[in-house]
Design a protein around this motif. Structure first.
Motif, PDB file in Angstrom:
ATOM      1  N   HIS A   5       0.861  -1.175   0.000  1.00 34.14           N
ATOM      2  CA  HIS A   5       0.000   0.000   0.000  1.00 34.14           C
ATOM      3  C   HIS A   5       0.902   1.231   0.000  1.00 34.14           C
ATOM      4  CE1 HIS A   5      -3.355  -2.600   0.887  1.00 34.14           C
ATOM      5  NE2 HIS A   5      -2.759  -3.045   1.968  1.00 34.14           N
ATOM      6  N   HIS A  49       2.981  -7.397   2.025  1.00 34.87           N
ATOM      7  CA  HIS A  49       2.362  -8.420   2.849  1.00 34.87           C
ATOM      8  C   HIS A  49       1.365  -9.193   1.992  1.00 34.87           C
ATOM      9  CE1 HIS A  49       0.118  -4.657   3.321  1.00 34.87           C
ATOM     10  NE2 HIS A  49      -0.963  -5.418   3.308  1.00 34.87           N
ATOM     11  N   HIS A  51      -2.195 -10.781   0.858  1.00 30.22           N
ATOM     12  CA  HIS A  51      -3.636 -10.579   0.908  1.00 30.22           C
ATOM     13  C   HIS A  51      -4.329 -11.866   0.517  1.00 30.22           C
ATOM     14  CE1 HIS A  51      -4.644  -6.022   0.911  1.00 30.22           C
ATOM     15  NE2 HIS A  51      -3.706  -6.296   1.774  1.00 30.22           N
TER      16      HIS A  51
END
Ligand SMILES: [Zn+2]
Ligand SMILES: [Zn+2]
Length: 51
Positions: A5, A49, A51
């Motif tokens: 993000h 990370h 998802h």
């Protein structure tokens, strides 16, 4: 699915480590050129990370 993000609000998604590093570097180069080269591969993978 690996995701980073970006603080600008963009979500960068990829299937594996190599691809997420490549996509983050490409995003930084096009949208944050002042930061180009500021993130190492290890730093990018720390931001990523699953998802
Ligand atoms: Zn997330
Ligand atoms: Zn961004």
């Amino acid at each position: 699915m690996k995701v980073v993000h970006c603080p600008c609000g963009t979500n960068i998604e990829a299937q594996d480590d190599d691809e997420i590093v490549r996509k983050v570097e490409a995003h930084v180069a096009s949208d944050h050129p002042e930061l180009a080269g500021a993130y190492s591969r290890d730093q990018i993978l720390e931001m990523a990370h699953d998802h």
